[in-house]
Design a protein around this motif. Structure first.
Motif, PDB file in Angstrom:
ATOM      1  N   LEU A 104      27.993 -62.076  21.559  1.00  0.00           N
ATOM      2  CA  LEU A 104      28.395 -63.473  21.645  1.00  0.00           C
ATOM      3  C   LEU A 104      29.533 -63.758  20.674  1.00  0.00           C
ATOM      4  N   ALA A 105      30.427 -64.629  21.099  1.00  0.00           N
ATOM      5  CA  ALA A 105      31.581 -64.980  20.277  1.00  0.00           C
ATOM      6  C   ALA A 105      31.182 -65.928  19.159  1.00  0.00           C
ATOM      7  N   THR A 106      30.182 -66.749  19.414  1.00  0.00           N
ATOM      8  CA  THR A 106      29.754 -67.722  18.418  1.00  0.00           C
ATOM      9  C   THR A 106      28.306 -67.458  18.040  1.00  0.00           C
ATOM     10  N   ARG A 107      27.973 -67.758  16.831  1.00  0.00           N
ATOM     11  CA  ARG A 107      26.602 -67.569  16.353  1.00  0.00           C
ATOM     12  C   ARG A 107      25.922 -68.922  16.248  1.00  0.00           C
ATOM     13  N   GLY A 108      24.607 -68.904  16.253  1.00  0.00           N
ATOM     14  CA  GLY A 108      23.852 -70.136  16.088  1.00  0.00           C
ATOM     15  C   GLY A 108      22.784 -70.255  17.154  1.00  0.00           C
ATOM     16  N   ARG A 109      21.731 -70.920  16.822  1.00  0.00           N
ATOM     17  CA  ARG A 109      20.576 -71.034  17.708  1.00  0.00           C
ATOM     18  C   ARG A 109      20.918 -71.704  19.035  1.00  0.00           C
ATOM     19  N   PRO A 152      28.281 -69.470  28.450  1.00  0.00           N
ATOM     20  CA  PRO A 152      28.566 -70.023  27.126  1.00  0.00           C
ATOM     21  C   PRO A 152      28.425 -68.965  26.033  1.00  0.00           C
ATOM     22  N   GLY A 153      29.463 -68.851  25.202  1.00  0.00           N
ATOM     23  CA  GLY A 153      29.404 -67.996  24.021  1.00  0.00           C
ATOM     24  C   GLY A 153      29.731 -66.536  24.232  1.00  0.00           C
ATOM     25  N   VAL A 154      30.030 -66.101  25.459  1.00  0.00           N
ATOM     26  CA  VAL A 154      30.292 -64.678  25.698  1.00  0.00           C
ATOM     27  C   VAL A 154      31.577 -64.265  25.007  1.00  0.00           C
ATOM     28  N   GLY A 155      31.478 -63.184  24.252  1.00  0.00           N
ATOM     29  CA  GLY A 155      32.638 -62.609  23.573  1.00  0.00           C
ATOM     30  C   GLY A 155      32.964 -61.261  24.171  1.00  0.00           C
ATOM     31  N   THR A 156      32.478 -60.200  23.531  1.00  0.00           N
ATOM     32  CA  THR A 156      32.732 -58.833  23.967  1.00  0.00           C
ATOM     33  C   THR A 156      31.664 -58.376  24.955  1.00  0.00           C
ATOM     34  N   VAL A 157      32.099 -57.659  25.995  1.00  0.00           N
ATOM     35  CA  VAL A 157      31.171 -57.105  26.984  1.00  0.00           C
ATOM     36  C   VAL A 157      31.520 -55.634  27.195  1.00  0.00           C
TER      37      VAL A 157
END
Length: 152
Positions: free
Chosen positions: A74-79, A131-136
């Motif tokens: 995920l590109a962003t962290r957090g609950r 939502p929040g997908v970064g690297t795959v």
């Protein structure tokens, strides 16, 4: 942890190979009456050792010839981001398994598709827009062997 005897382990091995085997057949295989075999299976279920029985579907026979394992960071962290991602990814029918993992990626997904072109469509239109997908990172399944597991 539940104490299991040799007969319990034999029942679990038999059920893991053929989930639909009847209590009568288990009894015949292991020298018990049908009611005694049924009680043993029921006890394993009540103890939580036998958590359910599943049907294995032949995906290729249904036209799903490609299985891909995706590592998703995920590109962003957090609950909120984790919950949003999990809710969205579980709504995609081609995503068969969602695993929250520790390591290089945050999630490991098992995705089925009809062919590589179909997988690319699912990846571009559904997964990469979550939502929040970064690297795959994708790994295409070539072959799969079923191992008997810890019960032998």
């Amino acid at each position: 942890m539940t104490d299991l005897d040799d007969l319990d382990r034999a029942f679990l091995r038999a059920l893991s190979q053929e989930a639909g085997v009847s209590a009568g057949e288990l009894g015949r295989r292991f020298g018990l009456s049908q009611p005694a075999a049924w009680r043993r299976v029921r006890r394993l279920e009540e103890a939580g050792v036998l958590a359910g029985r599943r049907v294995e579907v032949d995906r290729a026979a249904l036209g799903f010839g490609v299985t891909v394992f995706l590592g998703v960071k995920l590109a962003t962290r957090g609950r909120v981001s984790l919950e949003d991602f999990e809710r969205a990814v579980t709504a995609i029918p081609e995503v068969q398994v969602v695993q929250h993992v520790l390591g290089l990626f945050d999630y490991r997904l098992r995705v089925v598709a009809r062919d590589i072109a179909d997988f690319e469509r699912v990846l571009r239109r559904r997964i990469m827009t979550l939502p929040g997908v970064g690297t795959v990172e994708a790994n295409v399944l070539l072959t799969e062997e079923r191992r008997p597991g810890p019960l032998g």
